[in-house]
Motif scaffolding. Structure first.
Motif, PDB file in Angstrom:
ATOM      1  N   THR A   1      -8.169  -4.098  -5.583  1.00  0.00           N
ATOM      2  CA  THR A   1      -7.317  -4.428  -4.444  1.00  0.00           C
ATOM      3  C   THR A   1      -6.522  -5.681  -4.762  1.00  0.00           C
ATOM      4  N   ILE A   2      -5.392  -5.828  -4.112  1.00  0.00           N
ATOM      5  CA  ILE A   2      -4.601  -7.061  -4.194  1.00  0.00           C
ATOM      6  C   ILE A   2      -4.718  -7.754  -2.844  1.00  0.00           C
ATOM      7  N   TRP A   3      -5.374  -8.897  -2.852  1.00  0.00           N
ATOM      8  CA  TRP A   3      -5.623  -9.674  -1.647  1.00  0.00           C
ATOM      9  C   TRP A   3      -4.548 -10.739  -1.507  1.00  0.00           C
ATOM     10  N   LEU A   4      -3.902 -10.788  -0.347  1.00  0.00           N
ATOM     11  CA  LEU A   4      -2.844 -11.763  -0.087  1.00  0.00           C
ATOM     12  C   LEU A   4      -3.308 -12.755   0.956  1.00  0.00           C
ATOM     13  N   ASP A   5      -3.156 -14.041   0.673  1.00  0.00           N
ATOM     14  CA  ASP A   5      -3.552 -15.057   1.640  1.00  0.00           C
ATOM     15  C   ASP A   5      -2.784 -14.858   2.939  1.00  0.00           C
ATOM     16  N   ARG A   6      -3.437 -15.149   4.066  1.00  0.00           N
ATOM     17  CA  ARG A   6      -2.836 -14.891   5.365  1.00  0.00           C
ATOM     18  C   ARG A   6      -1.526 -15.651   5.525  1.00  0.00           C
ATOM     19  N   GLN A   7      -0.571 -14.985   6.153  1.00  0.00           N
ATOM     20  CA  GLN A   7       0.744 -15.558   6.380  1.00  0.00           C
ATOM     21  C   GLN A   7       0.872 -16.163   7.770  1.00  0.00           C
ATOM     22  N   LEU A   8       0.009 -15.724   8.697  1.00  0.00           N
ATOM     23  CA  LEU A   8       0.091 -16.186  10.079  1.00  0.00           C
ATOM     24  C   LEU A   8      -1.251 -16.777  10.495  1.00  0.00           C
TER      25      LEU A   8
END
Length: 257
Positions: free
Chosen positions: A200-207
């Motif tokens: 999986t590609i985990w993206l740090d939260r944007q909001l």
């Protein structure tokens, strides 16, 4: 129709940002599903927005957690309330890829008891997030995979699918933080039950802001990290070491729409 997968989302004052999260999940999940938005307080700011989505799509319902505040209790409550044979836990912050919920659930359908979305296997990636937390998580995952044969290189990731019957068999002891993913992986490993992973590609939260408190949650992670190592346990011996909690009947759950 009985759902094939229950998606559990613990929330805390997400406000209108939950709408985007739910829209993505409802768009990407193709299996018959229910989506439980689990909140700790009736006046949580997430509730009216999640209920608005639920009025348009009956797969979504809000569920009031009565086990105690915090993400661990919300996740426990959501799994106990699940109607499907497979439960997928995902966060409301957009870090997880909802396109993978069906794939994780199908792994459980094929016989694994824990299916992990892995940031640290080939093809996986973590983008952003605190450096120390990332380093510790990667080290824990790789050492458990190599030395404890845990079945995943990312035992600490919360984005996992579980066999609902397995979770109810072994119980959940965690009461703080997000270490449930590690706890259930540890129990599966000691019982020699199958664990699998997909990248999986985990993206740090944007909001919003993360509520992960490393200092507070670390003792729980260390407990289950070291528990993973050891000889095979029978279900009876596991129960003696970490007694499972009673699973309440469905009538015990307080639900709101």
């Amino acid at each position: 129709m009985t759902p094939r997968v229950t998606v559990v989302i613990p929330v805390y004052n997400e406000g209108d940002t939950i709408t985007r999260c739910l829209d993505r999940i409802l768009r990407e999940v193709l299996l018959p599903a229910e989506v439980l938005v689990v909140h700790d307080m009736p006046d949580d700011t997430t509730v009216p927005f999640a209920q608005a989505v639920g009025r348009l799509d009956p797969r979504v319902r809000t569920v009031l957690n009565t086990y105690g505040r915090g993400p661990a209790n919300a996740i426990r409550f959501g799994i106990d309330a699940a109607q499907a044979p497979v439960v997928v836990v995902t966060m409301a912050d957009g870090c997880d890829d909802p396109r993978q919920i069906d794939e994780l659930a199908r792994l459980v359908d094929r016989g694994v008891v824990v299916a992990a979305a892995s940031r640290y296997m080939p093809g996986g990636q973590q983008v952003g997030g605190p450096r120390l937390k990332r380093m510790m998580s990667k080290w824990a995952g790789r050492t458990l995979h190599l030395f404890a044969r845990a079945g995943t290189r990312d035992a600490t990731n919360s984005f996992k699918a579980y066999d609902t019957a397995f979770v109810r068999e072994v119980g959940i002891e965690s009461r703080t933080g997000f270490e449930i993913g590690l706890e259930l992986t540890a129990k599966a490993t000691r019982l020699r039950r199958p664990v699998a992973e997909i990248p999986t590609i985990w993206l740090d939260r944007q909001l919003g802001e993360s509520r992960f408190d490393l200092g507070r949650f670390l003792p729980g992670y260390l407990r289950w990290y070291f528990f993973t190592y050891g000889r095979r346990l029978s279900p009876e011996r596991l129960a003696a070491k970490v007694p499972a909690q009673r699973v309440p009947a469905q009538a015990d759950f307080q639900k709101t729409r």
